[in-house]
Write a protein that holds these residues in place. Structure first.
Motif, mmCIF file in Angstrom:
data_model
loop_
_atom_site.group_PDB
_atom_site.id
_atom_site.type_symbol
_atom_site.label_atom_id
_atom_site.label_comp_id
_atom_site.label_asym_id
_atom_site.label_seq_id
_atom_site.Cartn_x
_atom_site.Cartn_y
_atom_site.Cartn_z
ATOM 1 N N SER A 4 0.834 -1.208 0.000
ATOM 2 C CA SER A 4 0.000 0.000 0.000
ATOM 3 C C SER A 4 0.862 1.249 0.000
ATOM 4 N N GLU A 5 1.894 1.264 0.820
ATOM 5 C CA GLU A 5 2.787 2.420 0.918
ATOM 6 C C GLU A 5 3.664 2.559 -0.315
ATOM 7 N N LEU A 6 4.254 1.455 -0.739
ATOM 8 C CA LEU A 6 5.249 1.507 -1.804
ATOM 9 C C LEU A 6 4.625 1.638 -3.185
ATOM 10 N N LEU A 7 3.523 0.940 -3.421
ATOM 11 C CA LEU A 7 2.960 0.876 -4.759
ATOM 12 C C LEU A 7 1.789 1.825 -4.983
ATOM 13 N N HIS A 8 0.997 2.065 -3.937
ATOM 14 C CA HIS A 8 -0.199 2.892 -4.102
ATOM 15 C C HIS A 8 -0.084 4.262 -3.450
ATOM 16 N N GLY A 9 0.758 4.389 -2.451
ATOM 17 C CA GLY A 9 0.905 5.679 -1.789
ATOM 18 C C GLY A 9 -0.121 5.943 -0.718
ATOM 19 N N ASP A 10 -1.007 4.997 -0.452
ATOM 20 C CA ASP A 10 -1.968 5.135 0.635
ATOM 21 C C ASP A 10 -2.388 3.744 1.104
ATOM 22 N N LEU A 11 -3.037 3.712 2.258
ATOM 23 C CA LEU A 11 -3.464 2.447 2.838
ATOM 24 C C LEU A 11 -4.981 2.443 2.956
ATOM 25 N N MET A 12 -5.609 1.624 2.135
ATOM 26 C CA MET A 12 -7.059 1.487 2.175
ATOM 27 C C MET A 12 -7.444 0.530 3.298
ATOM 28 N N THR A 13 -8.435 0.905 4.105
ATOM 29 C CA THR A 13 -8.882 -0.008 5.148
ATOM 30 C C THR A 13 -9.574 -1.200 4.514
ATOM 31 N N VAL A 14 -9.707 -2.263 5.289
ATOM 32 C CA VAL A 14 -10.404 -3.440 4.792
ATOM 33 C C VAL A 14 -11.835 -3.083 4.418
ATOM 34 N N ASP A 15 -12.496 -2.304 5.264
ATOM 35 C CA ASP A 15 -13.880 -1.915 4.977
ATOM 36 C C ASP A 15 -13.979 -1.067 3.720
ATOM 37 N N GLU A 16 -13.016 -0.169 3.511
ATOM 38 C CA GLU A 16 -13.023 0.650 2.298
ATOM 39 C C GLU A 16 -12.865 -0.225 1.055
ATOM 40 N N LEU A 17 -11.985 -1.194 1.122
ATOM 41 C CA LEU A 17 -11.795 -2.071 -0.035
ATOM 42 C C LEU A 17 -13.053 -2.893 -0.306
ATOM 43 N N LEU A 18 -13.664 -3.433 0.739
ATOM 44 C CA LEU A 18 -14.881 -4.222 0.549
ATOM 45 C C LEU A 18 -15.995 -3.362 -0.030
ATOM 46 N N THR A 19 -16.049 -2.102 0.393
ATOM 47 C CA THR A 19 -17.054 -1.184 -0.150
ATOM 48 C C THR A 19 -16.820 -0.941 -1.631
ATOM 49 N N ARG A 20 -15.540 -0.798 -2.025
ATOM 50 C CA ARG A 20 -15.232 -0.585 -3.440
ATOM 51 C C ARG A 20 -15.658 -1.794 -4.266
ATOM 52 N N VAL A 21 -15.447 -2.978 -3.740
ATOM 53 C CA VAL A 21 -15.846 -4.185 -4.465
ATOM 54 C C VAL A 21 -17.367 -4.256 -4.555
ATOM 55 N N ASP A 22 -18.052 -3.965 -3.446
ATOM 56 C CA ASP A 22 -19.523 -4.009 -3.438
ATOM 57 C C ASP A 22 -20.127 -3.031 -4.438
#
Length: 428
Positions: free
Chosen positions: A376-394
Motif C-alpha cells: 500500500s505504501e510503496l505501490l499505491h501511496g496510501d493504505l485502504m482499510t479493509v472496509d473501504e476495499l470491501l465497499t469498493r468491491v460491493d
C-alpha cells in the motif's frame, strides 16, 4: 522525523533520511513479520544489467562487515525464525518471521544485510553459478516459462517483458563492480521501506531500525521518500502475435490474452470480479467448460497482472498436446461470449464474494498483513482499510464488469505456447 497514525494500530514514521517505517500492531499474536522493501526491480535495469536486481537479492545474504553468510542464517534459525527474499519487476523484498520477543534480532540482521553487504568477488562467482542453475531449472518448468513468454509477447523489448532472473547471456559477463554500483545507486534510504506486523510497539520498532542503521551506508542526510512509480511512456503493447517455444514435454502449456490494466486504474475492482467469474475458481466458466464437462485439462484459470502503468490478462491451460487445439477453441469461445454478452447478476454476486473472501482470508497471518502495509505504501501511496476495499468491491456494477470484458477480450488476442510444437502449429 515524522510519525502519523494511519489507521487503528497502524503507524508510519519517516526518518530524516527519507526511509519509511510502517507497522501494524496485532496484540493477539505471538509472532512478528518484518520486511525490508526496496522500490527497485528488474524493470529498472539497463540491458547490460539485465538480472542485476535478482543477482543482488542473492548476494545480500552472503555477508556484511559484521556477519558472515552463516551468521545471517544461523542467528535467525537459532530462534526458530525464517528469512528469505524475492525480486519482482518493480520491487525487491527481504523478510523474516520470528517470535515477537525476537523482533529486535530480526531488525538488526535484516537491516545489516540490506544496508551493509560486502559483495565479495568470490561470493559473486558462487552465486553466478547458482543463478545460472536457477535459470536452467526454470526452463525445465514449462508451466512457469509460458507466463514469461506471454509477458514478452505483450510488452516486447520493454523491461516489463524481460525475465526477472536475467539470461545466461546477461548474467555470465556481469561483474562485481557493476552489481555494486547498481546496489549503491538504487538501495538508498528514500527507496527503502521497513514494514512490520505482529505483537509489536511502533516506537520500539523505530528505535530498533534507527539503531541498526547507525553508521551504515543508509544513515544519510535529509531527503524525502521516493514518490510512487511514475508511468513509463515506453510501455507499449504491440500487435497481437503468437510465440511458440518448442519443448519435448508431455503437456502443452498455453496462455491466451492481451494487455490489461495498471494498478492505479479504478476499474481494477471490476476486473477482479470478472477474473473470478471467468476463471478464478471451480465454479468459474472456464473450469466448468474445460475441466468439469470435458476433462480436457487438469489446470485452467484466468489471471490479471498489474504494474504501475500497464498490465496483462490471460487464460492459462495445461493439457495433452493432442488436445491443445480443442482447448484453445473452447477458451476463445468463452472469451468471445463474455466480451459480447457479459456476465449475469448471479455471477456478479458470486464474483464479488470471491474477491472479498480471498482478500479478508488472506490477512489471517502477520506475513500477509506486513505485505499489505508495504505494498500500500510503496505501490499505491496510501493504505485502504479493509472496509473501504470491501465497499469498493460491493460498488462494482454488472455494466462496469461487462465494459471491461468487452474492452479486454473483445479484440484480437496474443498467444504463448510451450510444448512439442512449431510456429506453424498455431497460425495467427
Amino acid at each position: 522525523m515524522r510519525t502519523a497514525s494511519l489507521q487503528e494500530g497502524v503507524h508510519r514514521t519517516v526518518l530524516p533520511s527519507g526511509l519509511r517505517i510502517v507497522t501494524e500492531a496485532i496484540p493477539t499474536t505471538r509472532s512478528a513479520s518484518l520486511g525490508i522493501w526496496v522500490g527497485i526491480g528488474s524493470r529498472d535495469e539497463r540491458p547490460s544489467l539485465h538480472g542485476a536486481s535478482h543477482f543482488l537479492e542473492h548476494l545480500l545474504f552472503k555477508g556484511t562487515h559484521k556477519r558472515s553468510a552463516l551468521d545471517i542464517s544461523a542467528e535467525i534459525e537459532a530462534v526458530g525464525g525464517e528469512t528469505n527474499a524475492f525480486t519482482t519487476k518493480e520491487y525487491t523484498c527481504y523478510y523474516a518471521r520470528v517470535l515477537d520477543a525476537d523482533l529486535p534480532l530480526a531488525v538488526d540482521v535484516l537491516v545489516d544485510a540490506v544496508a551493509d553487504s560486502i559483495l565479495e568477488p568470490a561470493d559473486v562467482e558462487t552465486e553466478r553459478g547458482v543463478i545460472l542453475e536457477e535459470i536452467a531449472m526454470h526452463e525445465d518448468e514449462p508451466g512457469d516459462e509460458v507466463h514469461d513468454v506471454f509477458a514478452e509477447v505483450i510488452f516486447g523489448d520493454h523491461p516489463l517483458g524481460r525475465l526477472i532472473s536475467g539470461t545466461p547471456e546477461s548474467i555470465t559477463p556481469m561483474t562485481r563492480d557493476q552489481i555494486n554500483r547498481f546496489y549503491r545507486k538504487h538501495y538508498t534510504a528514500p527507496e527503502i521501506l521497513v514494514a512490520a506486523a505482529g505483537n509489536l510497539d511502533h516506537a520500539t520498532v523505530v528505535k530498533l531500525v534507527r539503531k541498526a542503521l547507525a553508521g551504515s551506508p543508509l544513515d544519510t542526510g535529509p531527503a524525502a521518500p521516493a514518490a510512487t512509480r511514475r508511468s513509463d511512456r515506453r510501455v507499449r503493447s504491440g500487435k497481437p502475435r503468437t510465440a511458440v517455444v518448442h519443448r519435448d514435454t508431455e503437456q502443452a502449456h498455453i496462455v491466451l490474452g492481451g494487455p490489461g490494466l495498471g494498478r492505479h486504474d479504478d476499474r481494477r475492482f471490476a476486473l477482479g470480479v470478472l477474473n473470478n467469474v471467468l476463471g478464478g475458481g471451480m465454479s468459474s466458466r472456464l473450469f466448468q467448460e474445460i475441466r468439469e464437462k470435458r476433462g480436457l485439462a487438469y489446470s485452467v484459470y484466468s489471471y490479471a497482472s498489474q504494474h504501475a502503468d500497464a498490465g496483462l490478462v490471460g487464460v492459462y491451460a495445461g493439457c495433452a498436446p493432442a488436445k491443445a487445439a480443442e482447448v484453445l477453441d473452447l477458451i476463445r469461445v468463452e472469451l468471445d461470449r463474455v466480451a459480447e454478452k457479459g456476465i449475469t447478476l448471479e455471477e456478479l454476486s458470486r464474483g464479488k464474494g470471491m474477491v472479498k473472501g480471498a482478500y479478508v482470508l488472506g490477512l489471517e497471518d502477520t506475513g500477509s498483513r506486513m505485505s499489505r502495509l508495504a505494498k500500500s505504501e510503496l505501490l499505491h501511496g496510501d493504505l485502504m482499510t479493509v472496509d473501504e476495499l470491501l465497499t469498493r468491491v460491493d460498488a462494482v456494477t454488472v455494466d462496469e464488469v461487462n465494459a471491461i470484458a468487452a474492452e479486454l477480450f473483445g479484440g484480437e488476442r496474443s498467444l504463448a505456447v510451450v510444448g512439442p510444437f512449431g510456429e506453424d502449429d498455431f497460425p495467427a
